[in-house]
Design an enzyme around this catalytic site. Structure first.
Site, short mmCIF file in Angstrom:
data_model
loop_
_atom_site.label_atom_id
_atom_site.label_comp_id
_atom_site.label_asym_id
_atom_site.label_seq_id
_atom_site.Cartn_x
_atom_site.Cartn_y
_atom_site.Cartn_z
N LYS A 233 16.14 -22.75 -36.55
CA LYS A 233 16.54 -21.62 -36.94
C LYS A 233 17.20 -20.10 -36.44
O LYS A 233 17.11 -19.24 -36.03
CB LYS A 233 15.00 -20.42 -37.33
CG LYS A 233 14.25 -19.27 -38.12
CD LYS A 233 13.90 -20.34 -39.37
CE LYS A 233 12.39 -19.08 -40.18
NZ LYS A 233 12.22 -19.77 -41.52
N ASP B 128 10.00 -22.60 -34.55
CA ASP B 128 10.54 -22.52 -35.62
C ASP B 128 11.89 -22.03 -33.61
O ASP B 128 11.30 -21.84 -33.14
CB ASP B 128 10.91 -21.18 -35.71
CG ASP B 128 10.00 -21.53 -37.23
OD1 ASP B 128 10.68 -21.78 -38.10
OD2 ASP B 128 8.78 -20.70 -37.20
N HIS C 127 9.97 -17.71 -35.14
CA HIS C 127 10.38 -17.05 -36.05
C HIS C 127 11.39 -16.20 -36.39
O HIS C 127 12.69 -15.99 -36.84
CB HIS C 127 9.36 -16.66 -36.32
CG HIS C 127 9.46 -17.27 -38.51
ND1 HIS C 127 9.97 -15.73 -39.25
CD2 HIS C 127 9.24 -18.04 -39.34
CE1 HIS C 127 9.75 -16.97 -40.14
NE2 HIS C 127 9.92 -17.60 -40.31
N HIS D 126 1.65 -26.00 -38.55
CA HIS D 126 2.61 -24.50 -39.08
C HIS D 126 2.70 -23.82 -38.19
O HIS D 126 2.40 -23.37 -37.96
CB HIS D 126 2.49 -24.08 -40.37
CG HIS D 126 3.71 -23.17 -40.77
ND1 HIS D 126 3.66 -21.80 -41.35
CD2 HIS D 126 5.05 -22.87 -40.99
CE1 HIS D 126 4.51 -21.62 -41.24
NE2 HIS D 126 5.74 -22.55 -41.46
N ARG D 127 3.97 -24.00 -37.20
CA ARG D 127 4.22 -22.58 -36.11
C ARG D 127 3.25 -22.91 -35.42
O ARG D 127 2.27 -22.04 -34.43
CB ARG D 127 4.22 -21.22 -36.36
CG ARG D 127 5.32 -21.01 -37.73
CD ARG D 127 5.22 -19.40 -38.15
NE ARG D 127 6.05 -19.69 -39.39
CZ ARG D 127 6.10 -18.12 -39.78
NH1 ARG D 127 6.08 -17.39 -39.06
NH2 ARG D 127 6.26 -18.38 -41.18
N ASP E 164 -0.93 -24.05 -41.92
CA ASP E 164 -1.47 -23.38 -40.73
C ASP E 164 -2.81 -22.92 -39.85
O ASP E 164 -2.90 -23.21 -39.40
CB ASP E 164 -1.69 -21.28 -41.40
CG ASP E 164 0.09 -20.81 -41.28
OD1 ASP E 164 0.46 -20.85 -41.37
OD2 ASP E 164 -0.06 -20.01 -42.68
N GLU F 195 5.27 -27.98 -36.38
CA GLU F 195 6.74 -27.34 -36.88
C GLU F 195 7.01 -25.95 -35.63
O GLU F 195 5.46 -25.50 -35.84
CB GLU F 195 6.48 -26.78 -37.97
CG GLU F 195 7.39 -26.32 -38.85
CD GLU F 195 7.92 -24.94 -38.96
OE1 GLU F 195 9.00 -24.75 -39.16
OE2 GLU F 195 6.98 -24.42 -38.08
N GLU G 116 12.72 -26.43 -36.55
CA GLU G 116 12.93 -25.77 -36.92
C GLU G 116 14.33 -25.35 -36.64
O GLU G 116 13.92 -24.65 -35.63
CB GLU G 116 12.59 -24.76 -38.23
CG GLU G 116 13.27 -24.80 -39.13
CD GLU G 116 12.60 -23.27 -39.99
OE1 GLU G 116 11.18 -23.63 -40.31
OE2 GLU G 116 13.39 -22.90 -40.75
O1 G3P Z 1 9.56 -25.23 -41.79
C1 G3P Z 1 8.80 -25.24 -42.92
C2 G3P Z 1 8.26 -23.65 -42.94
O2 G3P Z 1 8.62 -23.23 -41.79
C3 G3P Z 1 9.92 -23.17 -43.37
O3 G3P Z 1 9.53 -21.72 -42.99
O4 G3P Z 1 10.18 -19.17 -42.91
O5 G3P Z 1 7.70 -20.38 -42.93
O6 G3P Z 1 10.02 -21.56 -41.19
P1 G3P Z 1 9.59 -20.30 -42.33
MG MG Z 2 9.55 -22.28 -39.85
#
Ligand code: G3P
Ligand code: MG
Length: 240
Positions: free
Chosen positions: A113, A38, A51, A9-10, A232, A36, A111
């Site tokens: 965003k 953003d 993000h 995540h990120r 994470d 992943e 993602e």
């Molecule tokens: O893509 C999963 C997750 O990243 C979505 O929520 O706010 O962490 O971008 P957020």
């Molecule tokens: Mg995200």
């Protein structure tokens, strides 16, 4: 579609400053099969990896991202907020992040965003970048978004790019959106799971759950029918 079991995540947000090249390298080091990130637009239309809609939390800058040019953003520090040893990390362009993911051999989940009101143009800019720079023969990146308008734009401009719907507290939204948006995946919050995980897969959708940082929970979700865990802490979850 075949999703990696563990997506960082990120990048590896628990142990490196999120959405930086350093974080993507760390995710690879910790064993993630994919990352992943953003993606959104700077004021001048450059697609950057960040993000928040504001610069304040993760950079040395202040104010809305949509008012800052890439030139300004590129000069900011995006690592020091996370720890002194990360000082000097930068906000990457999506272009640089694509190159890094390719170099590391990581599956890429972009993602979309958008900053408020920029849903369609953000999707269009990301698609244009992929059309120009993504090499033929490499597995295609997966575009996901909470924004239905962004996913519609991606569908219209690049029907061949796989799309996933991100949901928060409406986990059954896939039932009405899957056909129309041509979805390949559903990305659910761990706090609001669909009533029947296997029904999602039976409908032909890959199922990813975010953001799961405990090994026990990841292994329970994978047993219950999830395809992929967005975390994470790739190293912790990998053991599941
Ligand atoms: O893509 C999963 C997750 O990243 C979505 O929520 O706010 O962490 O971008 P957020
Ligand atoms: Mg995200």
């Amino acid at each position: 579609m075949q999703l990696p079991k563990v997506i960082g995540h990120r990048g590896a947000a628990a142990s490196a400053p999120e959405n930086t090249l350093e974080s993507f390298r760390r995710a690879a080091l910790l064993g993630a099969g994919g990352i992943e990130l953003d993606a959104k637009l700077a004021a001048d239309g450059t697609v950057i990896v960040m993000h928040d809609d504001r610069l304040d939390r993760t950079t040395s800058g202040k104010g809305p991202v949509r008012d800052a040019s890439y030139r300004t953003i590129a000069a900011l520090d995006a690592g020091r907020w996370f720890g002194a040893r990360w000082a000097g990390a930068r906000v990457p362009t999506l272009r640089a992040a694509l190159d890094e993911a390719l170099r590391l051999g990581l599956f890429l989940n972009i993602e979309i965003k958008p900053c408020p009101g920029r849903d369609r143009e953000t999707a269009a800019a990301i698609v244009a970048l992929l059309h120009k720079h993504w090499p033929a023969g490499r597995p295609l990146p997966l575009l996901s978004s909470f924004s239905v308008a962004s996913l519609e734009a991606a569908r219209d401009l690049a029907p061949e790019l796989p799309r996933g719907l991100l949901v928060w507290n409406d986990p059954e939204a896939w039932r009405r959106e899957a056909g129309r948006l041509g979805l390949r995946t559903l990305h659910c919050a761990r706090q609001y799971l669909p009533s029947d995980l296997r029904a999602v897969r039976a409908a032909g959708l890959g199922l990813a759950i975010y953001t799961v940082n405990s090994r026990a929970e990841a292994s329970r979700l994978l047993r219950a029918g999830a395809d992929s865990i967005i975390t994470d802490r790739p190293d912790t979850v990998l053991a599941a």
